[in-house]
Design a protein around this motif. Structure first.
Motif, PDB file in Angstrom:
ATOM      1  N   TYR A 150      26.534  17.966  54.088  1.00  0.00           N
ATOM      2  CA  TYR A 150      26.153  17.403  52.784  1.00  0.00           C
ATOM      3  C   TYR A 150      24.636  17.404  52.621  1.00  0.00           C
ATOM      4  O   TYR A 150      24.102  17.827  51.596  1.00  0.00           O
TER       5      TYR A 150
ATOM      6  N   LYS B 268      22.056  19.761  50.183  1.00  0.00           N
ATOM      7  CA  LYS B 268      21.108  19.119  49.246  1.00  0.00           C
ATOM      8  C   LYS B 268      19.730  19.773  49.370  1.00  0.00           C
ATOM      9  O   LYS B 268      19.097  20.101  48.387  1.00  0.00           O
TER      10      LYS B 268
ATOM     11  N   SER C 162      24.161  21.906  46.070  1.00  0.00           N
ATOM     12  CA  SER C 162      25.101  20.792  46.116  1.00  0.00           C
ATOM     13  C   SER C 162      26.292  21.006  45.196  1.00  0.00           C
ATOM     14  O   SER C 162      26.108  21.376  44.029  1.00  0.00           O
TER      15      SER C 162
END
Ligand SMILES: C[S@@+](CC[C@H](N)C(=O)[O-])C[C@H]1O[C@@H](n2cnc3c(N)ncnc32)[C@H](O)[C@@H]1O
Length: 312
Positions: free
Chosen positions: A86, A90, A95
């Motif tokens: 994750y 980013k 994302s």
């Protein structure tokens, strides 16, 4: 219960191995050291190269899916452990619209704790509006959800995904990295069938053991058993065919895969990483790689190209 503890402990092993390989320079990940403590063990070069291949190949597949869908997608990582994808996505401005991580409460509570105390981890989750709801075991933010559920209970998983704002109309990537082998086949089949029935456009990426019926596989099973860790889903890890069949038999449009010894040869950075450490046990690495695979299964009615996977 002993088995569940042992299964949860496999997350610590994976996270420690990843941290060690990152510190040796195999790949970059500024986040893994924020989620784990420094371990004492040194890992052999073949283990580090195996983890490099695993992480590099999975990253390639995940990024490809996000680019194909132009970020208009969601990712659900089942048995995510201390995975850091994750945060890495980013940083790359790749994302998805929503990212959900699922694991046992005892694992998610530790991840919650680390996220809470690390500004760098928390900052990405909070985003611009800054709204983050945290309990002892779960996090809900705008595009990130960390939830606890037992994958053996489809109802529990469904409930937690609903709470996480999952939109079944969006192209969805499911990721399981070394997870399904710990879950009994019946429970896994229920999850796979539910996904195939509920998500019109979906890709499933599964990294785990394969060719487990030979001597090497038996030694792996016996070693884990001595640590009270039973591979309840090992039946599907018999061959590449059994790995693919478990998807096609549960309503997926198609499935394909490669074992890690094939994938290793395609990876772009191999020359560099083979110079990090000297390794004289080349056969051991080959043997290790040929007992793991990546299988991808798809539902792709609009021909986005989800079935084509390249690792170069
Ligand atoms: C080997 S670790 C892998 C962690 C992570 N996917 C990675 O590759 O770094 C296996 C993970 O699956 C989780 N897991 C296994 N069985 C599960 C179940 N029935 N329900 C929820 N999580 C499970 C474990 O708790 C653990 O975090």
């Amino acid at each position: 219960m002993a088995n569940e503890d042992a299964v949860r402990a496999t997350n610590d092993d994976a996270a420690q191995c990843k941290r060690f390989a990152v510190e040796r320079g195999y790949w970059e990940d500024p986040y893994i050291s924020l989620l784990t403590t420094k371990g004492q063990a040194r890992h052999a070069p073949e283990i580090n190269r195996g983890y490099y291949a695993r992480v590099s190949a999975m990253r390639t597949c995940i990024q490809r899916f996000i680019k194909l869908t132009d970020c208009k997608c969601q990712i659900i990582n089942l048995g995510a452990g201390f995975d850091t994808t994750y945060w890495l996505l980013k940083d790359q401005q790749l994302s998805p619209k929503n990212y959900v991580e699922v694991d046992f409460a005892m694992v998610t509570s530790r991840k919650c704790h680390q996220i809470r105390r690390n500004e760098m981890l928390l900052k990405s989750i909070a985003g611009e509006d800054g709204e983050v709801k945290m309990s002892k075991t779960e996090i809900h933010a705008t595009d990130y959800h960390l939830v606890s559920a037992n994958l053996r209970s489809l109802e529990e998983v469904k409930g937690k995904l609903t709470e996480s704002g999952i939109d079944t109309a969006l192209p969805t990537l499911f990721v399981t990295e070394c997870v399904l082998v710990y879950v009994d086949t019946e429970s896994t089949n229920k999850v796979l069938k539910w996904i195939a029935d509920s998500f019109p456009v979906a890709l499933f990426l599964n990294y785990e053991q394969v060719n487990m019926t030979d001597r090497f596989g038996q030694v792996m099973i016996d070693n884990l058993k001595t640590r009270d860790c039973v591979l309840m889903g090992v039946e599907a890890c018999t061959s590449m065919d059994s790995q693919k069949h478990r998807f096609t038999s549960q309503g997926w449009q198609g499935a394909d895969g490669m074992d890690m010894s094939q994938i290793y040869k395609c990876l772009p950075d191999i020359h560099r990483i083979e110079h990090i450490e000297f390794m004289d046990e080349k056969e051991l690495l080959d043997q290790l790689l040929s007992h793991y695979c990546i299988v991808w299964a798809w539902k792709d009615p609009h021909d986005l190209g989800l079935c084509d996977m390249t690792f170069t």
